[in-house]
Design an enzyme around this catalytic site. Structure first.
Site, PDB file in Angstrom:
ATOM      1  N   LYS A   1       1.017  -0.917   0.040  1.00  0.00           N
ATOM      2  CA  LYS A   1       0.156  -0.134   0.152  1.00  0.00           C
ATOM      3  C   LYS A   1       1.019   1.187  -0.120  1.00  0.00           C
ATOM      4  O   LYS A   1       1.545   1.515   1.005  1.00  0.00           O
ATOM      5  CB  LYS A   1      -0.892   0.045   1.209  1.00  0.00           C
ATOM      6  CG  LYS A   1      -1.507   1.234   1.754  1.00  0.00           C
ATOM      7  CD  LYS A   1      -2.211   1.935   0.957  1.00  0.00           C
ATOM      8  CE  LYS A   1      -3.086   3.015   1.593  1.00  0.00           C
ATOM      9  NZ  LYS A   1      -2.100   4.472   1.675  1.00  0.00           N
TER      10      LYS A   1
ATOM     11  N   GLY B   1       3.660   3.306  11.144  1.00  0.00           N
ATOM     12  CA  GLY B   1       2.912   4.661  11.192  1.00  0.00           C
ATOM     13  C   GLY B   1       2.419   5.004  12.602  1.00  0.00           C
ATOM     14  O   GLY B   1       2.957   4.699  13.546  1.00  0.00           O
ATOM     15  N   SER B   2       1.171   5.644  12.610  1.00  0.00           N
ATOM     16  CA  SER B   2       0.520   6.118  13.743  1.00  0.00           C
ATOM     17  C   SER B   2       0.039   5.171  14.577  1.00  0.00           C
ATOM     18  O   SER B   2      -0.410   3.918  14.040  1.00  0.00           O
ATOM     19  CB  SER B   2      -0.571   7.323  13.385  1.00  0.00           C
ATOM     20  OG  SER B   2      -1.630   6.507  12.813  1.00  0.00           O
TER      21      SER B   2
ATOM     22  N   GLN C   1      -2.801   5.227  16.056  1.00  0.00           N
ATOM     23  CA  GLN C   1      -4.213   5.122  15.733  1.00  0.00           C
ATOM     24  C   GLN C   1      -4.223   4.204  14.404  1.00  0.00           C
ATOM     25  O   GLN C   1      -5.222   3.454  14.476  1.00  0.00           O
ATOM     26  CB  GLN C   1      -4.543   6.591  15.138  1.00  0.00           C
ATOM     27  CG  GLN C   1      -6.129   6.916  15.446  1.00  0.00           C
ATOM     28  CD  GLN C   1      -6.160   8.328  15.139  1.00  0.00           C
ATOM     29  OE1 GLN C   1      -5.642   8.989  14.508  1.00  0.00           O
ATOM     30  NE2 GLN C   1      -7.404   9.087  15.502  1.00  0.00           N
TER      31      GLN C   1
ATOM     32  N   GLY D   1      -2.281   2.034  13.204  1.00  0.00           N
ATOM     33  CA  GLY D   1      -1.936   0.702  13.412  1.00  0.00           C
ATOM     34  C   GLY D   1      -3.001  -0.078  14.001  1.00  0.00           C
ATOM     35  O   GLY D   1      -3.316  -1.303  14.086  1.00  0.00           O
TER      36      GLY D   1
ATOM     37  N   GLU E   1       4.407  -1.087  13.718  1.00  0.00           N
ATOM     38  CA  GLU E   1       5.146  -0.501  14.434  1.00  0.00           C
ATOM     39  C   GLU E   1       4.646   0.971  14.602  1.00  0.00           C
ATOM     40  O   GLU E   1       4.321   1.571  13.505  1.00  0.00           O
ATOM     41  CB  GLU E   1       6.586  -0.402  13.635  1.00  0.00           C
ATOM     42  CG  GLU E   1       7.738   0.206  14.635  1.00  0.00           C
ATOM     43  CD  GLU E   1       8.875   0.912  13.691  1.00  0.00           C
ATOM     44  OE1 GLU E   1       9.245   0.226  12.671  1.00  0.00           O
ATOM     45  OE2 GLU E   1       9.122   2.127  14.035  1.00  0.00           O
TER      46      GLU E   1
ATOM     47  N   CYS F   1      11.421   6.934  14.039  1.00  0.00           N
ATOM     48  CA  CYS F   1      10.845   6.195  15.258  1.00  0.00           C
ATOM     49  C   CYS F   1      11.329   5.941  16.637  1.00  0.00           C
ATOM     50  O   CYS F   1      10.857   5.632  17.652  1.00  0.00           O
ATOM     51  CB  CYS F   1      10.173   4.841  14.809  1.00  0.00           C
ATOM     52  SG  CYS F   1      11.370   4.247  13.604  1.00  0.00           S
TER      53      CYS F   1
ATOM     54  N   GLU G   1       4.209   9.372  22.444  1.00  0.00           N
ATOM     55  CA  GLU G   1       5.082  10.089  21.363  1.00  0.00           C
ATOM     56  C   GLU G   1       4.609  11.385  20.793  1.00  0.00           C
ATOM     57  O   GLU G   1       3.356  11.388  20.608  1.00  0.00           O
ATOM     58  CB  GLU G   1       5.060   8.969  20.070  1.00  0.00           C
ATOM     59  CG  GLU G   1       5.824   9.398  18.751  1.00  0.00           C
ATOM     60  CD  GLU G   1       5.991   8.423  17.738  1.00  0.00           C
ATOM     61  OE1 GLU G   1       6.945   7.756  17.365  1.00  0.00           O
ATOM     62  OE2 GLU G   1       4.791   8.593  17.289  1.00  0.00           O
TER      63      GLU G   1
HETATM   64  P1  NAP Z   1      -0.681   6.988   9.352  1.00  0.00           P
HETATM   65  O1  NAP Z   1      -1.535   8.201   9.460  1.00  0.00           O
HETATM   66  O2  NAP Z   1      -0.786   5.796  10.605  1.00  0.00           O
HETATM   67  O3  NAP Z   1      -0.566   6.137   8.115  1.00  0.00           O
HETATM   68  C1  NAP Z   1       0.410   5.395   7.649  1.00  0.00           C
HETATM   69  C2  NAP Z   1      -0.405   4.564   6.488  1.00  0.00           C
HETATM   70  O4  NAP Z   1      -1.518   3.616   7.047  1.00  0.00           O
HETATM   71  C3  NAP Z   1      -0.824   5.172   5.437  1.00  0.00           C
HETATM   72  O5  NAP Z   1      -0.733   4.492   4.130  1.00  0.00           O
HETATM   73  C4  NAP Z   1      -2.388   5.482   5.598  1.00  0.00           C
HETATM   74  O6  NAP Z   1      -2.943   5.725   4.216  1.00  0.00           O
HETATM   75  C5  NAP Z   1      -2.804   4.152   6.331  1.00  0.00           C
HETATM   76  N1  NAP Z   1      -3.826   4.114   7.432  1.00  0.00           N
HETATM   77  C6  NAP Z   1      -3.950   5.177   8.354  1.00  0.00           C
HETATM   78  N2  NAP Z   1      -4.755   4.729   9.189  1.00  0.00           N
HETATM   79  C7  NAP Z   1      -5.638   3.900   8.592  1.00  0.00           C
HETATM   80  C8  NAP Z   1      -6.973   3.127   8.713  1.00  0.00           C
HETATM   81  N3  NAP Z   1      -7.495   3.638   9.626  1.00  0.00           N
HETATM   82  N4  NAP Z   1      -7.380   2.225   7.791  1.00  0.00           N
HETATM   83  C9  NAP Z   1      -6.627   1.881   6.907  1.00  0.00           C
HETATM   84  N5  NAP Z   1      -5.331   2.396   6.550  1.00  0.00           N
HETATM   85  C10 NAP Z   1      -5.070   3.501   7.304  1.00  0.00           C
HETATM   86  O7  NAP Z   1       0.978   7.418   9.721  1.00  0.00           O
HETATM   87  P2  NAP Z   1       1.910   8.640   8.751  1.00  0.00           P
HETATM   88  O8  NAP Z   1       0.983   9.161   7.613  1.00  0.00           O
HETATM   89  O9  NAP Z   1       3.030   7.878   8.330  1.00  0.00           O
HETATM   90  O10 NAP Z   1       2.225   9.519  10.045  1.00  0.00           O
HETATM   91  C11 NAP Z   1       1.269  10.073  10.770  1.00  0.00           C
HETATM   92  C12 NAP Z   1       1.777   9.964  12.445  1.00  0.00           C
HETATM   93  O11 NAP Z   1       2.379   8.585  12.524  1.00  0.00           O
HETATM   94  C13 NAP Z   1       2.938  10.593  12.676  1.00  0.00           C
HETATM   95  O12 NAP Z   1       2.462  12.034  13.275  1.00  0.00           O
HETATM   96  C14 NAP Z   1       3.505   9.927  13.757  1.00  0.00           C
HETATM   97  O13 NAP Z   1       2.853  10.187  14.907  1.00  0.00           O
HETATM   98  C15 NAP Z   1       3.305   8.549  13.353  1.00  0.00           C
HETATM   99  N6  NAP Z   1       4.309   7.778  12.887  1.00  0.00           N
HETATM  100  C16 NAP Z   1       5.159   6.948  13.672  1.00  0.00           C
HETATM  101  C17 NAP Z   1       6.441   6.314  13.075  1.00  0.00           C
HETATM  102  C18 NAP Z   1       6.796   5.476  14.076  1.00  0.00           C
HETATM  103  O14 NAP Z   1       7.784   4.699  13.312  1.00  0.00           O
HETATM  104  N7  NAP Z   1       6.710   5.337  15.299  1.00  0.00           N
HETATM  105  C19 NAP Z   1       6.326   6.419  11.768  1.00  0.00           C
HETATM  106  C20 NAP Z   1       5.847   7.311  10.891  1.00  0.00           C
HETATM  107  C21 NAP Z   1       4.851   7.986  11.653  1.00  0.00           C
HETATM  108  P3  NAP Z   1      -3.399   7.180   4.008  1.00  0.00           P
HETATM  109  O15 NAP Z   1      -2.094   7.727   3.641  1.00  0.00           O
HETATM  110  O16 NAP Z   1      -3.877   6.882   2.485  1.00  0.00           O
HETATM  111  O17 NAP Z   1      -4.209   7.835   4.932  1.00  0.00           O
END
Ligand code: NAP
Length: 534
Positions: free
Chosen positions: A181, A238-239, A241, A243, A262, A299, A389
């Site tokens: 994805k 990712g987030s 939420q 995850g 993660e 991360c 975080e």
């Molecule tokens: P994200 O919002 O969790 O998105 C990551 C991926 O998952 C994207 O492809 C997103 O799709 C998809 N997604 C998110 N929520 C979903 C759901 N409910 N159902 C289906 N697919 C879903 O993370 P991000 O865009 O990378 O960054 C946002 C936040 O994540 C940051 O502010 C940070 O807090 C955290 N983050 C943490 C780490 C870590 O390693 N700890 C790394 C990166 C980010 P779409 O893009 O199409 O919405």
């Protein structure tokens, strides 16, 4: 998301089209992407499943050649990958070169792992027909691939944790096919990379569909992927939420599947008294660099720093000076920037938290400012949201009155990817309780260093208790990550010619195996004495 509907979308005629915003200019980039529909995703996953049925039968040496051919094809596309990625993410070229090199290294590391072959963890317990009161059967075990894997690209690792990144490569090494994805922050890069992988597959005569890419606006595409019955596991970065939402969806399928997510991690850094007195200013330098590296979008970013108030003066002074001189940086997406600003505001709204220093400020839409914050241990212990975080270039220094309070803070922390201890040998001996507490909280313990910079090697653990990951038993970096995408299978009294080569008596692959409880590369010389293979 860094995406924007085109004007035609608003007329309702091309709702599937979208573009990416450049974080550098906040303007649309020229490439137009089309969201995949549910039917298209189903077709893509079905193609991936067909490819899996062929690919799973390849030997370790054949899979190794494929992984190394992917590296060759990526290197051939290096310039276009890096320049496209720089435009989409705003990440500096040296950072992208380092990430590209890491991606190539991962391909070679996994290639070497599956070429050697012992990773399958082959085990043989020989039969003993004369055993009393009942004969012992011949029992053999090894790891096999799970099936097609869904991988969510990471916003903050457009190369090393995206299309050809750690999740994909460990899944391919395991013998799985992959449907990726794409992340909306770097979809153009994803297309160039998936093209290079497809070229590698074609050159090797492997089936189309081994690595496929799906993309789209909103959450539907990810959910379609997770709920597709042919998908057997998910890798996600990712987030918290996101995850959790994906884990819940996967658990509610008629056939639940594992999600290796993660998510959020504060990566606490503890500075013990003697180390503080001897080298407080040096530690401050390293900490500031680690906390603000890549605009804090790692991360393993150290979000919490815990120390005793006594002797912390010079350390705080140096840290303050450093944070005041940090330039603003371009964050990856508008969502990440928004979440960061809101996080800082939320923390500063808590009584007892003070702003010590901030870096350069900007009104650029994607611009992130570094923040150094301070609070006392009692405030942290009363406000658990301070232990969550905040993804960006900040660290919250927590000062404690004594050892007991420092240990109480450690005991209250949530799971993290890393925990760091700065201490002299006297410190670490006196604070051995801290090590014991942190062992229960983190995946990697760092001594006298900083958590950013994850070595990709055989012994690495990039995981940890919730909320750092959804499953602390696994790592997403290093060769152990392969086991997320495999399961053990056991053959009992299996005819010799049906056994996989890894379990043959004569060990034709020369791998290390556990035979009757002993690790050895030996063949089963004495097999006939005790055994009764049909
Ligand atoms: P994200 O919002 O969790 O998105 C990551 C991926 O998952 C994207 O492809 C997103 O799709 C998809 N997604 C998110 N929520 C979903 C759901 N409910 N159902 C289906 N697919 C879903 O993370 P991000 O865009 O990378 O960054 C946002 C936040 O994540 C940051 O502010 C940070 O807090 C955290 N983050 C943490 C780490 C870590 O390693 N700890 C790394 C990166 C980010 P779409 O893009 O199409 O919405």
């Amino acid at each position: 998301m860094n995406t924007k509907h085109t004007p035609r979308d608003q007329r309702g005629t091309t709702m599937r089209e979208f573009r990416i915003l450049s974080p550098l200019t906040a303007k649309e980039l020229p490439m137009v992407f089309i969201s995949h529909t549910a039917t298209e995703i189903d077709r893509i996953v079905s193609k991936s499943n067909q490819a899996f049925e062929i690919y799973r039968q390849l030997s370790g040496k054949e899979k190794s050649l494929f992984l190394k051919e992917i590296a060759v094809q990526l290197i051939a596309e290096r310039e276009s990958i890096i320049s496209q990625c720089a435009k989409e993410t705003g990440l500096p070229i040296p950072r992208l070169i380092a990430e590209f090199d890491r991606t190539i290294h991962q391909l070679h590391l996994y290639g070497d792992l599956v070429y050697e072959g012992s990773w399958v963890n082959a085990r043989i317990d020989r039969a003993d027909p004369l055993r009393q009161p009942i004969p012992k059967p011949d029992v053999r075990q090894m790891q096999i691939p799970l099936g097609p894997v869904g991988v969510f690209c990471a916003s903050n690792f457009p190369l090393a944790f995206s299309v050809a990144g750690g999740d994909t490569v460990s899944a391919l090494a395991a013998g799985c096919s992959v449907v990726v994805k794409g992340h909306s922050a770097h979809l153009g890069t994803a297309h160039v990379v998936v093209g290079a992988i497809k070229e590698a597959a074609q050159r090797m005569g492997l089936p189309e569909g081994l690595v496929e890419l799906v993309q789209g606006m909103g959450k539907d595409v990810g959910i379609e992927l997770v709920t597709n019955p042919a998908i057997k596991a998910i890798g996600f970065t990712g987030s918290t939420q996101g995850g959790l939402a994906i884990s819940k969806t996967a658990a509610e399928r008629p056939e639940p599947i594992p999600v290796y997510a993660e998510m959020g991690s504060v990566n606490p850094v503890f500075i013990l008294p003697e180390a503080m007195q001897e080298n407080g200013e040096g530690i401050a330098e390293g900490l500031a660099a680690s906390a603000t590296l890549s605009v804090g979008q790692f991360c393993t970013n150290p979000g919490l720093t815990i120390t005793l108030a006594e002797h912390a003066g010079p350390f705080m002074k140096r840290l303050k000076t450093h944070f005041e001189t940090v330039p603003w940086g371009t964050m990856l997406t508008l969502d990440i920037k928004k979440a960061y600003d809101e996080g800082i505001e939320r923390i500063l709204g808590i009584k007892g938290v003070e702003l010590i220093a901030s870096g350069a400020v900007t009104d650029t839409p994607f611009g992130g400012t570094a923040y150094l914050l301070h609070t006392k241990a009692e405030t942290l212990l009363d406000n658990h949201e301070l232990m969550e975080e905040v993804f960006g270039p900040e660290t919250l220094v927590v000062t404690c009155t004594d050892k007991g309070q420092l240990l109480a803070v450690a005991a209250a922390l949530h799971g993290s990817l890393t925990g760091t201890i700065h201490g002299t040998s006297k410190d670490v001996a006196e604070y051995d309780d801290l090590r014991r507490i942190l062992e229960g909280k983190v995946g990697r313990l760092v001594f006298n260093g900083f958590p950013t910079g994850v070595e990709v090697c055989h012994s690495m653990v990039h995981g940890g208790p919730f909320p750092a990951t959804s499953d602390a038993k696994f790592t997403s970096v290093g060769t152990m990550a392969i086991y997320r995408f495999t399961r053990p299978i056991c053959y009992q009294s299996c005819p010799k010619d049906l056994l996989p080569k890894e379990l043959h008596d004569d060990n034709p692959l020369g791998i290390c195996r556990l035979i009757d409880g002993k690790f050895t590369k030996d063949i089963l010389l004495n097999f006939k004495k005790g055994g009764n293979m049909p």
